[in-house]
Design a protein around this motif. Structure first.
Motif, short mmCIF file in Angstrom:
data_model
loop_
_atom_site.label_atom_id
_atom_site.label_comp_id
_atom_site.label_asym_id
_atom_site.label_seq_id
_atom_site.Cartn_x
_atom_site.Cartn_y
_atom_site.Cartn_z
N LEU A 82 50.40 50.64 43.88
CA LEU A 82 50.20 49.40 44.64
C LEU A 82 51.50 48.97 45.32
O LEU A 82 51.53 48.64 46.50
CB LEU A 82 49.74 48.28 43.70
CG LEU A 82 48.26 48.16 43.43
CD1 LEU A 82 48.01 46.99 42.52
CD2 LEU A 82 47.50 47.97 44.74
N ILE A 83 52.58 48.98 44.52
CA ILE A 83 53.86 48.52 45.04
C ILE A 83 54.30 49.36 46.23
O ILE A 83 54.84 48.85 47.20
CB ILE A 83 54.93 48.58 43.91
CG1 ILE A 83 54.67 47.52 42.87
CG2 ILE A 83 56.33 48.42 44.48
CD1 ILE A 83 55.56 47.65 41.65
N GLY B 201 53.00 37.72 50.12
CA GLY B 201 51.61 37.87 49.71
C GLY B 201 51.32 37.04 48.47
O GLY B 201 50.28 36.37 48.39
N GLY B 202 52.27 37.07 47.53
CA GLY B 202 52.11 36.28 46.32
C GLY B 202 52.04 34.79 46.63
O GLY B 202 51.16 34.07 46.14
N ILE C 141 47.96 40.92 44.43
CA ILE C 141 47.32 41.40 43.21
C ILE C 141 48.27 41.29 42.02
O ILE C 141 47.86 40.98 40.90
CB ILE C 141 46.85 42.87 43.41
CG1 ILE C 141 45.68 42.89 44.39
CG2 ILE C 141 46.43 43.49 42.10
CD1 ILE C 141 45.14 44.25 44.66
N LEU C 142 49.56 41.51 42.26
CA LEU C 142 50.51 41.46 41.15
C LEU C 142 50.96 40.03 40.85
O LEU C 142 51.58 39.78 39.81
CB LEU C 142 51.73 42.33 41.45
CG LEU C 142 51.43 43.84 41.52
CD1 LEU C 142 52.66 44.60 41.94
CD2 LEU C 142 50.92 44.35 40.18
N ALA C 143 50.64 39.09 41.76
CA ALA C 143 51.15 37.71 41.60
C ALA C 143 50.78 37.07 40.26
O ALA C 143 51.62 36.40 39.66
CB ALA C 143 50.68 36.85 42.76
N ASN D 99 44.78 44.35 33.70
CA ASN D 99 45.32 45.70 33.91
C ASN D 99 44.26 46.62 34.49
O ASN D 99 44.54 47.46 35.33
CB ASN D 99 45.84 46.27 32.59
CG ASN D 99 47.11 45.57 32.14
OD1 ASN D 99 47.56 44.64 32.81
ND2 ASN D 99 47.67 45.99 31.04
N PHE D 100 43.01 46.47 34.00
CA PHE D 100 41.94 47.32 34.50
C PHE D 100 41.67 47.05 35.96
O PHE D 100 41.41 47.95 36.75
CB PHE D 100 40.67 47.10 33.67
CG PHE D 100 40.73 47.75 32.33
CD1 PHE D 100 40.51 49.11 32.21
CD2 PHE D 100 41.06 47.01 31.21
CE1 PHE D 100 40.59 49.72 30.97
CE2 PHE D 100 41.15 47.62 29.99
CZ PHE D 100 40.92 48.97 29.86
N PHE D 101 41.74 45.77 36.33
CA PHE D 101 41.55 45.41 37.72
C PHE D 101 42.58 46.13 38.60
O PHE D 101 42.26 46.66 39.66
CB PHE D 101 41.66 43.89 37.88
CG PHE D 101 41.52 43.42 39.29
CD1 PHE D 101 40.30 43.53 39.96
CD2 PHE D 101 42.59 42.86 39.97
CE1 PHE D 101 40.17 43.10 41.26
CE2 PHE D 101 42.47 42.43 41.28
CZ PHE D 101 41.25 42.55 41.93
N ILE D 102 43.84 46.15 38.11
CA ILE D 102 44.91 46.78 38.89
C ILE D 102 44.69 48.29 39.00
O ILE D 102 44.86 48.88 40.07
CB ILE D 102 46.27 46.45 38.26
CG1 ILE D 102 46.60 45.00 38.57
CG2 ILE D 102 47.36 47.38 38.76
CD1 ILE D 102 47.89 44.52 38.02
#
Lengths: 345, 288
Positions: free
Chosen positions: B20-21, B46-47, B203-205, B138-141
């Protein structure tokens, strides 16, 4: 390079002398000290990048290593002469190893950038995580994020009680900056310096002519690191504390900005860029309307877009045009090729 | 047994978050050879876009998956038109200019949002595997990263736009001769890359406390993952993210998160020393 070494040495001595006398009348010596130190740091990257063609994204690593080496050894030894020498040697040896790793692998400039950046980050993370009392070198606790405070500052060599501080310390830093300038000048005039510029211009050609490009680049990298280390040791004395922020990416970015703004491929440019921008930052720090990073970032973007050569080359071109002097030779008139090709050699 | 499942999930999560990153940077670097050092700040934006939208009452998934990418994509578009467009083909200059941009955005975010930590809670609750509690997010990511890779692959390989983009990447003059404007394709590519950066940041926010300098934590990892991946876009991203993700999580489990991070960085240095062309410069040649 026209002229001879003696004339350069006299010019540098005179300019340094006049500046040491005049500048404290305008700006406080406490600020001037750090400007001189940053000037030295700028010059270290200016040498490696501008003349050696090695784009180092982690010059701050050597600066920080110098500062930490000074702090740790000063606590353990109790006086400042040996730690100051070690502040120069430790980063130089580290850079020699790192440089050998990179240059003997014949890495391109992007990879060089990545590796120097990553090494800086590793140092930052490692030092940052040494907060506990178990992380000790001799008597010096590394202190993690809080850094190392309270180490002995610079003293007259041989007399541990005679501390050098205040105006005297500024004079020491300024004289050292002058000496480093002279050293760099001498280096660039020597065959080593000319060959280094040759390597910057075309690496393949120089290696075909029989020069060991890898060894010479490594040596150049180590010399730059030694100068940065000296600046780091002096900075530790000025700040009287060393923190992991010395290794931060922001610090590395600033050094690169100084060089770009001042002008690559000149000796004066990085010094002036460093002192000028550090002073601008100091002035900006006194107001709260505009954020510091915003201005620094904008300066870098605008310079890359509109004045990629930097201030000093632009001004000297202007000066030559204004004075009606004909530029010496074709080389100076030629438009500079895109930097990517230059750095790839 | 439960422990192995948990470790597996953690390793997958490590790999997925690296993917993702790095995805946005990989697109921009892989397609138009621009290293965007402001990538971390695009993620930071984005965050902030997500958090602002959520605070205004928007559904968190809409904010994350729609608003943040579009907002950051538009910022990227402006950046491309004003700055990057003038610097194509000058790799080092683009690095310096985007480094300046990154400082500029940090300053801007500090002025707008202040130098304080903000955040939102994770929208998916955790659950238990045997005796261990696992973060459901975590599963979502992991799913998001997998979908992202599939989407990138299918767009690049399966659509006309992807074909044109790949063609332009290989030979801009030829693409121009065939009637496609490289300028506009580069612009669109940069928009997509920025949007992906924004998506990743969004997504990581929920997992991080967001500050204006958050981007710095991502840029180095993204940078080394993309460079170590080499010339192939998707294959390179997948291989280097897997390698670094596994190294990172293995050392994190064995020792501490800090050592895990350091191990990742050391692995990158060693890898670049051995394979200076990146993983896909030596293996999986010719893949996308």
């Amino acid at each position: 390079m026209p002229g001879d070494l003696t004339r350069d040495a006299i010019t540098i001595t005179l300019v340094t002398g006049v500046l040491i006398w005049v500048l404290p009348l305008i700006v406080g010596t406490y600020t001037l000290t750090v400007l001189a130190i940053y000037g030295m740091l700028g010059l270290s990257l200016g040498l490696v990048w501008g003349f050696g063609g090695i784009l180092c994204f982690g010059q701050a690593a050597f600066f920080g290593l110098g500062a930490y080496a000074y702090a740790i050894f000063a606590i353990n030894i109790g006086e400042s002469t040996v730690p100051m020498i070690l502040a120069v040697l430790v980063p130089a040896v580290f850079a020699a190893f790192l440089g050998a790793l990179m240059f003997y692998g014949r890495l391109g400039d992007v990879y060089l950038g990545v590796i120097t950046l990553v090494v800086t980050l590793i140092l930052f993370k490692v030092i940052n995580s040494t907060a506990g009392p178990q992380y000790v070198i001799g008597n010096a606790r590394l202190g993690g994020f809080n850094g190392i405070p309270g180490f002995p500052t610079l003293n007259v060599p041989g007399i541990p009680d005679a501390y050098i501080w205040g105006d005297r310390y500024f004079q020491v830093c300024a004289v050292l900056l002058g000496l480093v300038c002279m050293l760099v000048t001498a280096l660039l005039r020597s065959s080593f310096g000319r060959i280094a510029v040759g390597i910057r211009e075309n690496e393949t050609r120089m290696s075909l002519m029989g020069y060991d490009v890898r060894a010479r680049k490594t040596a150049m990298f180590a010399i730059g690191a030694a100068i940065a280390g000296l600046a780091g040791g002096l900075f530790a004395n000025w700040a009287e504390i060393v923190t992991p922020n010395l290794f931060s990416l922001g610090q590395s970015a600033e050094i690169i900005i100084w060089c770009i703004v001042g002008g690559l491929g000149t000796r004066l440019g990085p010094v002036l860029g460093a002192a000028g921008l550090a002073y601008l930052k100091f002035l900006l720090g006194q107001q709260a309307v505009v954020d510091n990073a915003l201005v620094t970032g904008l300066v870098l973007v605008l310079f890359v877009l509109f004045l990629p050569k930097g201030v000093v080359p632009a001004l000297s071109a202007l000066w030559r045009a204004g004075a009606g002097r004909r530029p010496r030779g074709r080389v100076r008139q030629r438009r500079r090729p895109p930097r990517r090709e230059r750095l790839n050699g | 047994m439960d422990l192995y499942v948990v470790v597996l999930v953690e390793v997958l999560y490590g790999v997925a978050s690296l993917i993702l990153i790095s995805a946005g940077l990989a697109i921009v670097f892989g397609m138009i050879k621009v290293i965007n050092l402001a990538h971390g700040e695009f993620m930071m934006m984005g965050g902030y876009a997500t958090i602002t939208a959520v605070n205004l009452g928007v559904n968190v998934f809409v904010a994350m998956l729609v608003i943040a990418p579009v907002a950051v994509g538009l910022v990227g578009l402006v950046v491309e038109r004003l700055v990057i467009r003038h610097l194509y083909g000058r790799l080092v200059d683009t690095m310096l200019a985007t480094w300046g941009l990154s400082l500029f955005f940090i300053g801007l975010a500090t002025m707008i949002f202040g130098n304080t930590t903000t955040g939102i809670s994770t929208p998916i609750p955790g659950f238990a595997i045997g005796d261990y509690q696992v973060n459901g997010y975590n599963f979502f990511i992991i799913v998001a990263a997998a979908l992202l890779l599939v989407a990138m692959l299918s767009v690049l390989k399966g659509t006309r736009a992807g074909l044109v983009a790949r063609g332009t990447m290989q030979g801009p003059e030829m693409a121009a001769a065939l009637g496609y404007s490289p300028d506009r394709i580069y612009m669109a590519t940069f928009f997509c890359g920025s949007a992906l950066s924004g998506l990743a940041g969004a997504i990581l926010a929920p997992l991080v406390g967001l500050v204006p300098t958050s981007g710095g934590a991502y840029i180095a990892k993204a940078f080394i993952t993309v460079i170590a991946g080499g010339p192939s876009l998707v294959a390179g991203l997948l291989s280097s993210a897997s390698l670094f993700g596994v190294v990172n999580q293995a050392f994190t489990f064995a020792t501490s998160p800090v050592i895990g991070e350091v191990a990742l960085l050391v692995a990158a240095v060693v890898l670049l020393r051995i394979l200076p062309q990146g993983v896909t410069g030596t293996f999986f040649k010719g893949k996308i």
